[in-house]
Design a protein around this motif. Structure first.
Motif, short mmCIF file in Angstrom:
data_model
loop_
_atom_site.label_atom_id
_atom_site.label_comp_id
_atom_site.label_asym_id
_atom_site.label_seq_id
_atom_site.Cartn_x
_atom_site.Cartn_y
_atom_site.Cartn_z
N ARG A 1 0.48 4.06 -3.10
CA ARG A 1 0.24 5.65 -2.59
C ARG A 1 1.29 6.53 -3.13
NH1 ARG A 1 -1.45 3.26 2.71
NH2 ARG A 1 0.55 3.99 3.26
N SER A 2 2.30 5.99 -3.15
CA SER A 2 3.51 6.83 -3.61
C SER A 2 3.36 7.28 -5.06
CB SER A 2 4.81 6.33 -3.37
OG SER A 2 5.21 5.09 -4.10
N ASN B 1 7.90 9.44 -3.35
CA ASN B 1 7.26 10.71 -2.34
C ASN B 1 8.17 11.95 -2.36
OD1 ASN B 1 5.06 9.19 -1.61
ND2 ASN B 1 6.19 7.97 -0.02
N ASP C 1 0.34 7.09 -6.52
CA ASP C 1 -1.34 8.01 -6.83
C ASP C 1 -2.15 6.85 -7.22
OD1 ASP C 1 -0.35 10.22 -5.44
OD2 ASP C 1 0.25 11.20 -7.35
N PRO D 1 -4.39 4.90 -5.68
CA PRO D 1 -5.68 4.89 -4.96
C PRO D 1 -6.49 6.08 -5.43
CG PRO D 1 -4.03 4.30 -3.32
CD PRO D 1 -3.11 4.76 -4.56
N LYS D 2 -5.94 7.25 -5.84
CA LYS D 2 -6.48 8.28 -6.20
C LYS D 2 -6.81 8.40 -7.90
CE LYS D 2 -6.00 13.34 -5.92
NZ LYS D 2 -4.95 14.50 -5.67
N GLU E 1 0.77 -1.35 0.04
CA GLU E 1 -0.02 0.03 -0.09
C GLU E 1 0.90 1.38 -0.11
OE1 GLU E 1 -3.13 0.34 -0.60
OE2 GLU E 1 -3.38 -2.05 -0.77
N SER F 1 9.54 3.76 -2.68
CA SER F 1 8.42 4.34 -2.21
C SER F 1 8.94 5.94 -1.61
CB SER F 1 7.70 3.72 -1.22
OG SER F 1 7.32 2.24 -1.64
#
Length: 576
Positions: free
Chosen positions: A245-246, A312, A248, A250-251, A241, A308
């Protein structure tokens, strides 16, 4: 549903049926005509809904969020699916919200829901007017003589029809005939012109439902981009996860890299130690390019954490550089190892081919700025998500390469324009269904006459010559009922498309049934002349029709293999 069972003893043979005694659960006997009538009640209603929007007819539908109803045509398949889905949900809500007393006092409604659920399970989501009409009227015919012999010969007749249609389908359809078909099914001249521009560069050959992508455009006019793409079946790695997220995921769900080329690196083995990948990450950051890292093992530990952190950090500093990790799974590439996949290595533009695959065990140096000419390839652009990715590069591909490699193909991106977002969305739905569903299946497996004409031709095949009425068919009236049921789809199509009466339809169907070529049909009630439906664009994919006939036959055999139906009662949970 319970099937009958036979119990044998040493002295005599007994026929017994399993029985259940309950306080509230209703038990229904399938030999009862009223039970069959209740089972087909919702199927009949669904058939009326689907036939109300078939061919030239439109369906008026009012959703709960709009004040006025809107009209739906048969070409708006996505919206029609939404209407049918809402209808099914409402049916289930009405059943669940009713009290136990109401359910026990009105078992017909529960049987109606069971029949509809059973129909949907057997048809596996393939809801068409043909499937509902055949199921409805064949079950009505079986009521006259519901015996095992009847079910057997109905199954044999449908299998004969399936074989006849398969042997007579057309697989080599000409581009001119495809243009006629597209023009007939397109909602506007603009849609027809755009689809023509799509099909001509690929010689009217569609290899998969991902080779042509329809999306929203930024202008009022349509634009088409043709790219040589490689479909990478596994896509971005899953399970971590923080890494997802790093980048993007999920977005944004879907990542697109179109602004500048990407660096490519192939890693042999599992990546755990960060020291093997940090120099490559730093090099990609200095070049302000994203890095596509393909590994044939797992990526975990310090390595995935370092990647990751890098993503970020660059995001905070507005540096356009990300590391996209994809796993090469041999099972997804037909058992071919990454060293043997020369087409992929060539597509990634690795400078030294197989020698550019980095192995921490055998390679002399670690991929970095110093050794960039030995390891790093280049990719023009990429679209990727979890589980799937499409890679694009400046490599000329001929059309035959798709036959040799299922992953190497031309990809066409169509940006559709319009006066409003509502118009664009409707165009995307209709054109995507026409190209990636209708044409894809038809060009792949062949076409048959639509408007139910293929069943009319099949009827003459079943009832004449060597395939005349089966000798063991004791009830000829039932056989006639089966033939009449098979003719109803054509009758509905002619009434809906031309507004004819039953007498005119019967005359045209009689003329069509004369076996004078599988694709010749009577389409005019004035001169009754036979016309070639291939020249008129009255065609539909063979595999869809074959699947429908198979599902109808399966549903009938499964239904009459049971003797008893037990319908459950919904009880609301008690408040604590």
């Amino acid at each position: 549903m319970l099937r009958t069972s036979k119990v044998y003893t040493n002295l005599l043979q007994l026929s017994a049926i399993r029985s259940i005694t309950t306080l509230q659960t209703p038990i229904h006997n399938l030999s009862n005509v009223e039970t069959i009538n209740s089972l087909t009640k919702s199927i009949t209603l669904l058939d009326d809904i689907l036939n109300s929007s078939s061919h030239n007819k439109t369906l008026l539908y009012k959703s709960k969020y709009k004040r006025t109803p809107e009209s739906l045509s048969s070409q708006e398949s996505t919206r029609l699916e939404h209407v049918v889905k809402n209808f099914l949900i409402d049916q289930q809500k009405n059943e669940i919200t009713s009290s136990i007393k109401e359910q026990l006092s009105n078992p017909e409604n529960r049987l109606s829901q069971l029949g509809l659920q059973f129909f949907l399970e057997c048809n596996r989501g393939n809801l068409t007017p043909l499937s509902t009409t055949l199921s409805r009227y064949i079950l009505e015919g079986i009521r006259k003589n519901p015996t095992t012999d009847t079910i057997k010969h109905i199954h044999l007749s449908i299998e004969m029809i399936r074989k006849f249609i398969k042997d007579n389908r057309v697989t080599n359809i000409k581009p001119k005939q495809i243009d006629i078909l597209i023009k007939k099914l397109s909602n506007s001249q603009k849609d027809f012109d755009t689809i023509q521009q799509i099909l001509k560069p690929i010689d009217y050959k569609i290899y998969s439902d991902t080779s042509i992508i329809f999306q929203k455009g930024k202008t009022r006019e349509d634009s088409i981009t043709i790219s040589d793409g490689y479909q990478f079946p596994t896509g971005i790695i899953q399970g971590n996860e923080p890494y997802l997220r790093s980048i993007d995921i999920p977005k944004k769900k879907l990542l697109s890299f179109n602004d500048k080329p990407l660096l490519t690196l192939v890693y042999d083995g599992s990546l755990v130690d960060a020291r093997y990948i940090l120099p490559a990450i730093n090099y990609a950051t200095r070049e302000s390019k994203s890095l596509l890292l393909i590994i044939n093992g797992n990526c975990s530990g310090d390595a995935i954490n370092a990647i990751s952190i890098h993503n970020n950090k660059n995001k905070r500093q507005n540096i356009d550089s990300k590391v996209i990790v994809m796993k090469y799974d041999e099972s997804s590439f037909n058992g071919i190892s990454i060293q043997e996949n020369s087409k992929l290595l060539e597509f990634l533009k690795l400078p030294k081919g197989i020698e550019s695959i980095y192995s921490p065990t055998f390679s002399p140096t670690i991929p970095s700025k110093v050794s960039s000419r030995d390891y790093f390839g280049e990719l023009k652009s990429m679209k990727c998500t979890v589980g799937e990715a499409i890679l694009f590069n400046d490599i000329k591909l001929n059309h035959d390469c798709s036959k040799l490699d299922n992953f190497l193909k031309k990809t066409i991106t169509v940006n559709l324009g319009g006066d409003s977002q509502f118009e664009i969305n409707r165009r995307i739905e209709s054109m995507d269904n026409l190209v990636n569903n209708f044409l894809l299946n038809g060009l792949k497996d062949g076409f048959v006459p639509s408007h139910g004409n293929f069943i009319i031709k099949s009827n003459s095949f079943v009832t004449t010559g060597e395939n005349k009425r089966p000798k063991t068919f004791k009830n000829n009236l039932l056989f006639d009922a089966l033939i009449s049921a098979l003719a109803i789809p054509s009758k509905n199509a002619l009434i809906n498309s031309q507004g004819l009466n039953s007498i005119q339809v019967a005359e045209m169907s009689m003329k069509t049934s004369v076996f004078d070529g599988f694709f010749n049909a009577c389409l005019s009630h004035e001169d009754h002349a036979l016309q070639d439906v291939r020249q008129l664009g009255i065609l539909e994919p063979w595999n869809k029709m074959d699947e429908t006939l198979y599902n109808v036959s399966t549903m009938i055999r499964l239904l009459y293999s049971c003797s008893t139906i037990i319908s459950g009662i919904f009880e609301k949970p008690k408040k604590r």
